[in-house]
Design a protein around this motif. Structure first.
Motif, short mmCIF file in Angstrom:
data_model
loop_
_atom_site.label_atom_id
_atom_site.label_comp_id
_atom_site.label_asym_id
_atom_site.label_seq_id
_atom_site.Cartn_x
_atom_site.Cartn_y
_atom_site.Cartn_z
N GLY A 265 0.80 -1.22 0.00
CA GLY A 265 0.00 0.00 0.00
C GLY A 265 0.83 1.27 0.00
O GLY A 265 0.33 2.35 0.31
N ARG A 266 2.13 1.15 -0.36
CA ARG A 266 2.99 2.34 -0.41
C ARG A 266 3.07 2.87 -1.84
O ARG A 266 2.90 2.11 -2.80
N ARG A 267 3.38 4.15 -1.98
CA ARG A 267 3.66 4.70 -3.31
C ARG A 267 5.00 4.15 -3.79
O ARG A 267 5.83 3.74 -2.99
N THR A 268 5.18 4.15 -5.10
CA THR A 268 6.38 3.52 -5.68
C THR A 268 7.33 4.56 -6.28
O THR A 268 7.02 5.75 -6.35
N ILE A 297 -0.05 2.17 -16.41
CA ILE A 297 -0.65 1.04 -15.69
C ILE A 297 -0.22 1.05 -14.22
O ILE A 297 -1.05 0.86 -13.31
N VAL A 298 1.07 1.28 -13.97
CA VAL A 298 1.52 1.27 -12.57
C VAL A 298 0.90 2.44 -11.79
O VAL A 298 0.54 2.29 -10.62
N ARG A 299 0.75 3.58 -12.44
CA ARG A 299 0.05 4.68 -11.76
C ARG A 299 -1.37 4.27 -11.35
O ARG A 299 -1.83 4.57 -10.25
N LEU A 300 -2.03 3.56 -12.28
CA LEU A 300 -3.39 3.11 -11.96
C LEU A 300 -3.39 2.09 -10.83
O LEU A 300 -4.21 2.16 -9.92
N VAL A 301 -2.43 1.17 -10.88
CA VAL A 301 -2.35 0.13 -9.84
C VAL A 301 -2.11 0.78 -8.48
O VAL A 301 -2.77 0.45 -7.49
N GLN A 302 -1.16 1.72 -8.41
CA GLN A 302 -0.88 2.29 -7.09
C GLN A 302 -2.00 3.23 -6.64
O GLN A 302 -2.28 3.34 -5.44
N ALA A 303 -2.71 3.84 -7.58
CA ALA A 303 -3.85 4.67 -7.20
C ALA A 303 -4.98 3.80 -6.63
O ALA A 303 -5.61 4.15 -5.64
N ARG A 304 -5.18 2.66 -7.27
CA ARG A 304 -6.21 1.73 -6.77
C ARG A 304 -5.84 1.25 -5.38
O ARG A 304 -6.69 1.20 -4.48
N GLN A 305 -4.56 0.90 -5.18
CA GLN A 305 -4.11 0.44 -3.86
C GLN A 305 -4.33 1.50 -2.80
O GLN A 305 -4.70 1.21 -1.67
N ALA A 306 -4.07 2.77 -3.20
CA ALA A 306 -4.20 3.86 -2.23
C ALA A 306 -5.64 4.29 -2.06
O ALA A 306 -5.97 5.05 -1.15
N GLY A 307 -6.51 3.82 -2.98
CA GLY A 307 -7.92 4.20 -2.92
C GLY A 307 -8.16 5.63 -3.33
O GLY A 307 -9.17 6.25 -2.98
N THR A 308 -7.21 6.19 -4.10
CA THR A 308 -7.36 7.58 -4.54
C THR A 308 -7.07 7.69 -6.02
O THR A 308 -6.40 6.84 -6.60
N ALA A 309 -7.52 8.77 -6.65
CA ALA A 309 -7.14 9.05 -8.03
C ALA A 309 -5.74 9.65 -8.01
O ALA A 309 -5.39 10.35 -7.08
N PRO A 310 -4.90 9.36 -9.02
CA PRO A 310 -3.55 9.89 -9.06
C PRO A 310 -3.54 11.36 -9.46
O PRO A 310 -3.37 11.70 -10.62
N ALA A 311 -3.70 12.26 -8.49
CA ALA A 311 -3.83 13.69 -8.79
C ALA A 311 -2.61 14.21 -9.55
O ALA A 311 -1.48 13.92 -9.20
N GLY A 312 -2.88 14.96 -10.60
CA GLY A 312 -1.81 15.64 -11.31
C GLY A 312 -0.85 14.74 -12.06
O GLY A 312 0.24 15.15 -12.42
N SER A 313 -1.27 13.49 -12.31
CA SER A 313 -0.31 12.59 -12.93
C SER A 313 -0.73 12.14 -14.33
O SER A 313 -0.24 11.16 -14.84
N VAL A 314 -1.63 12.85 -14.94
CA VAL A 314 -2.10 12.46 -16.27
C VAL A 314 -1.05 12.83 -17.31
O VAL A 314 -0.46 13.90 -17.28
N ILE A 315 -0.77 11.90 -18.23
CA ILE A 315 0.17 12.20 -19.31
C ILE A 315 -0.60 12.89 -20.44
O ILE A 315 -1.62 12.38 -20.88
N HIS A 316 -0.10 14.02 -20.90
CA HIS A 316 -0.77 14.71 -22.01
C HIS A 316 -0.07 14.40 -23.32
O HIS A 316 1.09 14.09 -23.34
#
Ligand SMILES: NC(=O)C1=CN([C@@H]2O[C@H](COP(=O)(O)OP(=O)(O)OC[C@H]3O[C@@H](n4cnc5c(N)ncnc54)[C@H](OP(=O)(O)O)[C@@H]3O)[C@@H](O)[C@H]2O)C=CC1
Ligand SMILES: CC(C)(CO)C(=O)C(=O)O
Length: 316
Positions: A265-268, A297-316
């Protein structure tokens, strides 16, 4: 030498413990209360291939308890904690203090340069392994090396002094002006194995179950090393792929640290590995589709683990 290790988990404890055994004045600075308390009460238990012993000739404390200006700050937090960890020990960094990072990933010099001039930053890479098996208790088995240089690329006497101290502590350290080659090749190795295992929840050896596993890993290696070359760094793709293939063949049952972080449940460290490569690739207009997809995919996995959306981490 007076040495403060900032981030005294697996690697910081291994390095700090071995340096203390060689007579250096070592302080381990960390935020893990149980780990600190265990070291304070029983010493650091260090289990290596040589022996299983307790090292008591060192100090362990929280950042706000640390005092005195060291000759060397050795940074061994996970990369996502470097900025806050250095802010926590800013009161220790004097005009003559040097700061060494042997952390994985890219961007370490940029963060450290908020606290020390480039000529006082040492940068390197290590292949020593370590695991924190419990509070105050670290294992390291097998062999490794350390390669380091001054971050400004100049031949500075203190770099040789640090290398000698690490070498005498048994850490097989050399000064190497080509450290960026080793750093980028390790980034390629970690960008492939750590992110694929984290995305798939495979152990390293399980990537070899079908040809697609190594093929994807080699694709990431090629992408990362293309970015390194665009930055003027000499790299060796065949040697790097051979290390990846060797790990897939031999790291049986091993969960890379990134997968272990997600499972706990830690950030990576994904942002300083795949994330930093994707950012550098964009600057050179180099396509890195596999590295980029694994980052997402890893951003999504760690966001799911943390139960939060990955704020500010969208790739444009
Ligand atoms: N382990 C290995 O085999 C290898 C690791 N590396 C690299 O070395 C670096 C360190 O890895 P590793 O030792 O495994 O990591 P660990 O997680 O074992 O240790 C990091 C330590 O830093 C602590 N920390 C977090 N925030 C702060 C802070 N603000 N101030 C002080 N301490 C803090 C953590 O506490 P808490 O846990 O409470 O957050 C933890 O005890 C990483 O970049 C890694 O990629 C490189 C080669 C091999
Ligand atoms: C060496 C590797 C990539 C797996 O073999 C690993 O365990 C890690 O960096 O965490």
């Amino acid at each position: 030498m007076k040495i403060t290790v900032v981030g005294a988990g697996a690697m910081g404890s291994l390095f700090g413990g071995l340096l203390a055994e060689r007579g250096h004045e070592v302080t381990l600075v960390d935020v893990n209360a149980a780990h600190l308390q265990a070291i304070q009460s029983q010493g650091l238990r260090l289990h290596t291939d040589q022996s299983d012993r307790h090292i008591r000739a060192l100090r362990a404390c929280r950042p706000d308890e640390a005092d005195g200006v060291p000759d060397l700050v050795l940074v061994f937090t996970k990369t996502l904690h470097t900025a806050s960890a250095l802010a926590g020990v800013a009161h220790l960094i004097g005009p003559e203090t040097h700061v060494l990072s042997l952390q994985n990933g890219l961007g370490n010099v940029e963060v450290i340069s908020q606290h020390a001039a480039l000529g006082r930053i040492l940068l390197g890479v290590t292949t020593w392994p370590a695991d924190l098996v419990g509070p105050g208790h670290v294992h390291s088995h097998g062999q490794g090396v350390v390669r380091l240089m001054s971050a400004d690329g100049r031949d500075r006497p203190f770099v040789a002094t640090v290398a000698q101290a690490l070498d005498e502590a048994g850490l097989a350290c050399t000064v190497d002006a080509a450290v960026w080659t080793a750093i980028w090749e390790k980034v390629a190795f970690n960008a492939a194995l750590n992110s694929i295992c984290t995305a798939t929840q495979c152990t390293v050896d399980q990537l070899g179950a079908i040809d697609d596993g190594p093929a994807l890993a080699f694709c990431v290696v090629d992408e990362v090393l293309a970015v390194a070359q665009a930055q003027g760094v000499t790299v060796h793709a065949d040697a790097c792929k051979a290390r990846v293939a060797d790990a897939i063949g031999r790291h049986v049952g091993h969960k890379p640290s990134m997968l272990q972080d997600v499972l706990a449940g830690r950030r990576t460290e994904i942002e300083s590995i795949n994330g930093a490569v994707v950012a550098a690739a964009a600057a050179h207009d180099i396509p890195v589709p596999c590295t980029r997809t694994l980052l997402q995919i890893v951003r999504l996995v760690q966001a799911r683990q943390a139960g939060t959306a990955p704020a500010g981490s969208v790739i444009h």
